[in-house]
Design a protein around this motif. Structure first.
Motif, PDB file in Angstrom:
ATOM      1  N   PHE A   1       0.841  -1.195   0.000  1.00 33.16           N
ATOM      2  CA  PHE A   1       0.000   0.000   0.000  1.00 33.16           C
ATOM      3  C   PHE A   1       0.879   1.249   0.000  1.00 33.16           C
ATOM      4  N   TRP A   2       0.371   2.314  -0.615  1.00 36.56           N
ATOM      5  CA  TRP A   2       0.958   3.617  -0.356  1.00 36.56           C
ATOM      6  C   TRP A   2       0.741   3.937   1.114  1.00 36.56           C
ATOM      7  N   GLY A   3       1.772   4.385   1.801  1.00 39.13           N
ATOM      8  CA  GLY A   3       1.622   4.710   3.213  1.00 39.13           C
ATOM      9  C   GLY A   3       0.730   5.915   3.456  1.00 39.13           C
ATOM     10  N   LEU A   4       0.610   6.792   2.424  1.00 37.45           N
ATOM     11  CA  LEU A   4      -0.127   8.049   2.518  1.00 37.45           C
ATOM     12  C   LEU A   4       0.430   8.889   3.670  1.00 37.45           C
ATOM     13  N   ASN A   5      -0.404   9.714   4.295  1.00 40.66           N
ATOM     14  CA  ASN A   5       0.064  10.639   5.326  1.00 40.66           C
ATOM     15  C   ASN A   5      -0.820  10.504   6.559  1.00 40.66           C
ATOM     16  N   GLU A   6      -0.373  11.067   7.670  1.00 40.06           N
ATOM     17  CA  GLU A   6      -1.266  11.144   8.819  1.00 40.06           C
ATOM     18  C   GLU A   6      -2.455  12.012   8.431  1.00 40.06           C
ATOM     19  N   PHE A   7      -3.621  11.684   8.935  1.00 42.78           N
ATOM     20  CA  PHE A   7      -4.814  12.437   8.561  1.00 42.78           C
ATOM     21  C   PHE A   7      -4.800  13.835   9.167  1.00 42.78           C
TER      22      PHE A   7
ATOM     23  N   ALA B   1      -1.485  13.575  -4.476  1.00 36.52           N
ATOM     24  CA  ALA B   1      -1.153  14.889  -5.029  1.00 36.52           C
ATOM     25  C   ALA B   1      -1.163  15.993  -3.975  1.00 36.52           C
ATOM     26  N   ALA B   2      -2.131  15.977  -3.076  1.00 39.48           N
ATOM     27  CA  ALA B   2      -2.224  17.019  -2.057  1.00 39.48           C
ATOM     28  C   ALA B   2      -1.643  16.600  -0.721  1.00 39.48           C
ATOM     29  N   GLU B   3      -1.462  15.291  -0.524  1.00 44.49           N
ATOM     30  CA  GLU B   3      -1.114  14.788   0.802  1.00 44.49           C
ATOM     31  C   GLU B   3       0.271  14.168   0.910  1.00 44.49           C
ATOM     32  N   GLY B   4       0.818  13.650  -0.193  1.00 43.85           N
ATOM     33  CA  GLY B   4       2.077  12.944  -0.118  1.00 43.85           C
ATOM     34  C   GLY B   4       1.897  11.523   0.406  1.00 43.85           C
ATOM     35  N   SER B   5       2.989  10.779   0.465  1.00 44.73           N
ATOM     36  CA  SER B   5       2.950   9.404   0.968  1.00 44.73           C
ATOM     37  C   SER B   5       4.285   9.073   1.608  1.00 44.73           C
ATOM     38  N   PHE B   6       4.228   8.390   2.764  1.00 43.34           N
ATOM     39  CA  PHE B   6       5.432   8.097   3.546  1.00 43.34           C
ATOM     40  C   PHE B   6       5.338   6.691   4.136  1.00 43.34           C
ATOM     41  N   ASN B   7       6.455   6.020   4.181  1.00 43.08           N
ATOM     42  CA  ASN B   7       6.477   4.703   4.821  1.00 43.08           C
ATOM     43  C   ASN B   7       6.388   4.812   6.344  1.00 43.08           C
ATOM     44  N   LEU B   8       6.595   6.014   6.893  1.00 38.50           N
ATOM     45  CA  LEU B   8       6.551   6.227   8.336  1.00 38.50           C
ATOM     46  C   LEU B   8       5.138   6.458   8.872  1.00 38.50           C
ATOM     47  N   THR B   9       4.158   6.601   7.998  1.00 40.27           N
ATOM     48  CA  THR B   9       2.790   6.880   8.437  1.00 40.27           C
ATOM     49  C   THR B   9       2.254   5.730   9.284  1.00 40.27           C
ATOM     50  N   ARG B  10       1.593   6.074  10.368  1.00 39.05           N
ATOM     51  CA  ARG B  10       1.011   5.058  11.248  1.00 39.05           C
ATOM     52  C   ARG B  10      -0.331   4.603  10.679  1.00 39.05           C
ATOM     53  N   ASN B  11      -0.372   3.365  10.242  1.00 38.14           N
ATOM     54  CA  ASN B  11      -1.586   2.783   9.682  1.00 38.14           C
ATOM     55  C   ASN B  11      -1.901   1.465  10.376  1.00 38.14           C
ATOM     56  N   ILE B  12      -3.151   1.073  10.295  1.00 38.03           N
ATOM     57  CA  ILE B  12      -3.591  -0.231  10.777  1.00 38.03           C
ATOM     58  C   ILE B  12      -4.055  -1.043   9.580  1.00 38.03           C
ATOM     59  N   TYR B  13      -3.638  -2.301   9.513  1.00 40.48           N
ATOM     60  CA  TYR B  13      -4.016  -3.177   8.396  1.00 40.48           C
ATOM     61  C   TYR B  13      -4.814  -4.367   8.928  1.00 40.48           C
ATOM     62  N   ASP B  14      -5.905  -4.670   8.251  1.00 37.76           N
ATOM     63  CA  ASP B  14      -6.754  -5.809   8.585  1.00 37.76           C
ATOM     64  C   ASP B  14      -6.608  -6.869   7.497  1.00 37.76           C
ATOM     65  N   ILE B  15      -6.210  -8.084   7.896  1.00 36.82           N
ATOM     66  CA  ILE B  15      -6.058  -9.202   6.965  1.00 36.82           C
ATOM     67  C   ILE B  15      -7.249 -10.141   7.149  1.00 36.82           C
ATOM     68  N   ILE B  16      -7.935 -10.437   6.058  1.00 35.83           N
ATOM     69  CA  ILE B  16      -9.147 -11.257   6.087  1.00 35.83           C
ATOM     70  C   ILE B  16      -8.930 -12.465   5.182  1.00 35.83           C
ATOM     71  N   VAL B  17      -9.034 -13.664   5.722  1.00 40.35           N
ATOM     72  CA  VAL B  17      -8.806 -14.892   4.950  1.00 40.35           C
ATOM     73  C   VAL B  17     -10.151 -15.567   4.670  1.00 40.35           C
ATOM     74  N   TYR B  18     -10.469 -15.696   3.387  1.00 45.23           N
ATOM     75  CA  TYR B  18     -11.695 -16.363   2.943  1.00 45.23           C
ATOM     76  C   TYR B  18     -11.384 -17.800   2.526  1.00 45.23           C
ATOM     77  N   TYR B  19     -12.372 -18.662   2.721  1.00 44.44           N
ATOM     78  CA  TYR B  19     -12.200 -20.083   2.391  1.00 44.44           C
ATOM     79  C   TYR B  19     -13.543 -20.656   1.956  1.00 44.44           C
ATOM     80  N   ARG B  20     -13.506 -21.441   0.906  1.00 48.38           N
ATOM     81  CA  ARG B  20     -14.670 -22.219   0.501  1.00 48.38           C
ATOM     82  C   ARG B  20     -14.205 -23.643   0.232  1.00 48.38           C
TER      83      ARG B  20
END
Length: 442
Positions: free
Chosen positions: A259-265, A404-423
């Motif tokens: 993901f793009w890290g984006l910026n702090e909100f 374009a207006a916000e920039g993107s940084f690997n230092l941005t604090r983000n939370i990621y949710d991983i969802i595993v589907y199975y059939r």
């Protein structure tokens, strides 16, 4: 006494918008000035009536206030309630009903019948409501606790006017997960030139005793950044399969899990008229509704990263300082945004966030003032604390530029949710067999 829907005659509300979908399917929508007649269901987070505002669906947990920030996600074997809250403008409102739809991993309706995933008859009246108290903008507030379901998977809650399932007012996604499988992972830096701007999510899935015939077909993974579906990674397949260990490895090297890290909100607060903190420039107390002017924002792309601000990862809290019942006593205010730009962007600029359902809504579109060299825009929002950003829409290609207006940084604090589907063999619907929340830990 029949409760009728009353439209508030404010100019800002008259500019509210009808719904026409463009862009990526099930990702984000462009909400335009066309009519409100298009009520075709979207299996996504969407509001179909401009009088319906401040829609939140969350899992109950944590303290009384911050529960609003919780993702609409629960585990199947726990009794954590999911709660829907929303307002309808006016002194009165219609009657509403709700039902639940089980969906496949791609958010299309599954072939399952309600009796297979519901414990009760799949029709629920929204009988719990109350009226706003001492607010300039009158509204009716509804609250509804969702019933429990009996299998995991993707779900959509549909709310519609009583007796007419086609007259939708709200759809909201929620997730129910098992703990049949397990996830181990971390957020890591990318290698090479993208290291400063992106974040990579490496993880492994141990599928335990699940029957696997073809792992590439049986499993699929979605990753959300800060609970958002508008920029999600979906249908991710394992890079390596170690069948003898029951392990699926998703440690990619080509950006599939990046993901793009984006910026702090950016953040503003309107909880009090007696000073909204550093983000509020002035407050105009008016007869029908109040106006809050925020301080001028600056373009952050190309600037140094600043991690001092604490944000809510794009979400918002309803809160009115000094009030007991925030949901009923918080008022609606016109919030005025401004973004300094020496030259206009090559596209339309919108302010967006959780409050806009991550859609590009014409109500939140900015207008460029050549003389002031600024973009101006406004939004009618309930008192509280809000995260937001600016995005640029390429109107020709219907592509959105969040950087374009916000920039993107690997230092941005983000939370990621991983969802595993199975059939698996014999399953007629996609199950969620594992869920994991990861933090960048910056």
């Amino acid at each position: 006494m029949t409760r009728k829907n009353i439209f508030i005659p404010f100019t800002i509300i008259l500019l509210l918008l009808s719904i026409t979908g463009y862009g990526q399917a099930n990702k984000w929508e462009l909400v335009t000035l066309d009519s409100y007649k298009n009520k075709n269901i979207k299996y996504a987070d969407f509001t179909y009536d401009p009088n319906v505002r401040t829609v939140q669906l969350y899992a109950v947990g944590g303290d009384q206030l911050n529960k609003q920030l919780n993702l609409p996600f629960v585990f199947l074997n726990k009794r954590t309630p999911l709660v829907l809250e929303f307002d309808v403008f006016g002194d009165d409102a219609d009657y509403y009903e709700a039902e639940i739809v089980h969906c496949n991993r791609d958010w299309t309706p599954s072939e399952l019948q309600p009796i297979e995933f519901m414990r009760d008859y799949n029709s629920f009246k929204l009988n719990e409501f109350d009226f706003s108290m001492s607010t300039k903008v009158p509204y009716v507030h509804f609250i509804f606790q969702l019933p429990q379901v009996k299998m995991s998977g993707n779900y959509v809650l549909k709310v519609y006017k009583e007796g007419n399932k086609n007259d939708l007012i709200i759809t909201r996604r929620f997730l129910v997960a098992e703990t049949t499988a397990a996830i181990v992972g971390e957020v890591v830096d990318r290698n090479g030139s993208e290291r400063r701007y992106k974040q990579q999510i490496d993880f492994k899935v141990n599928y335990g005793d699940l029957t696997v015939v073809n792992a590439m077909r049986d499993f699929s993974v979605a990753i959300l950044q800060n609970g958002r579906w508008d920029n999600s990674i979906e249908n991710l397949k394992p890079r390596f399969i170690r069948g003898h260990e029951h392990i699926l490895d998703y440690s990619y090297g080509n950006g599939e899990n990046t993901f793009w890290g984006l910026n702090e909100f950016r953040v503003f607060e309107t909880s009090s008229l007696n000073g909204g903190g550093a983000t509020v420039s002035s407050v105009d107390v008016m007869k029908n509704f109040n106006k809050v002017r925020l301080h001028e924002d600056l373009i952050r792309n190309g600037k140094a990263f600043n991690q001092q601000r604490v944000d809510y990862n794009g979400n918002y809290l309803i809160y009115a300082s000094g009030k007991r019942d925030h949901w009923l006593e918080a008022d609606y205010m016109e919030v005025i945004f401004s973004l300094k730009a020496e030259t206009p962007f090559p596209g339309d600029v919108y302010v967006y966030g959780g409050f806009s359902e991550w859609q590009l809504n014409e109500e939140y579109k900015m207008v460029y003032d050549d003389k002031a060299r600024k973009y101006f825009g406004s939004a009618l929002l309930k008192q509280g604390r809000y995260d937001y950003m600016y995005t640029v829409l390429d109107t020709k290609n219907r592509e959105r530029d969040n950087i374009a207006a916000e920039g993107s940084f690997n230092l941005t604090r983000n939370i990621y949710d991983i969802i595993v589907y199975y059939r698996g063999p014999g399953d007629r619907g996609d199950r969620i067999v594992a869920y994991k929340k990861l933090n960048t830990k910056r």
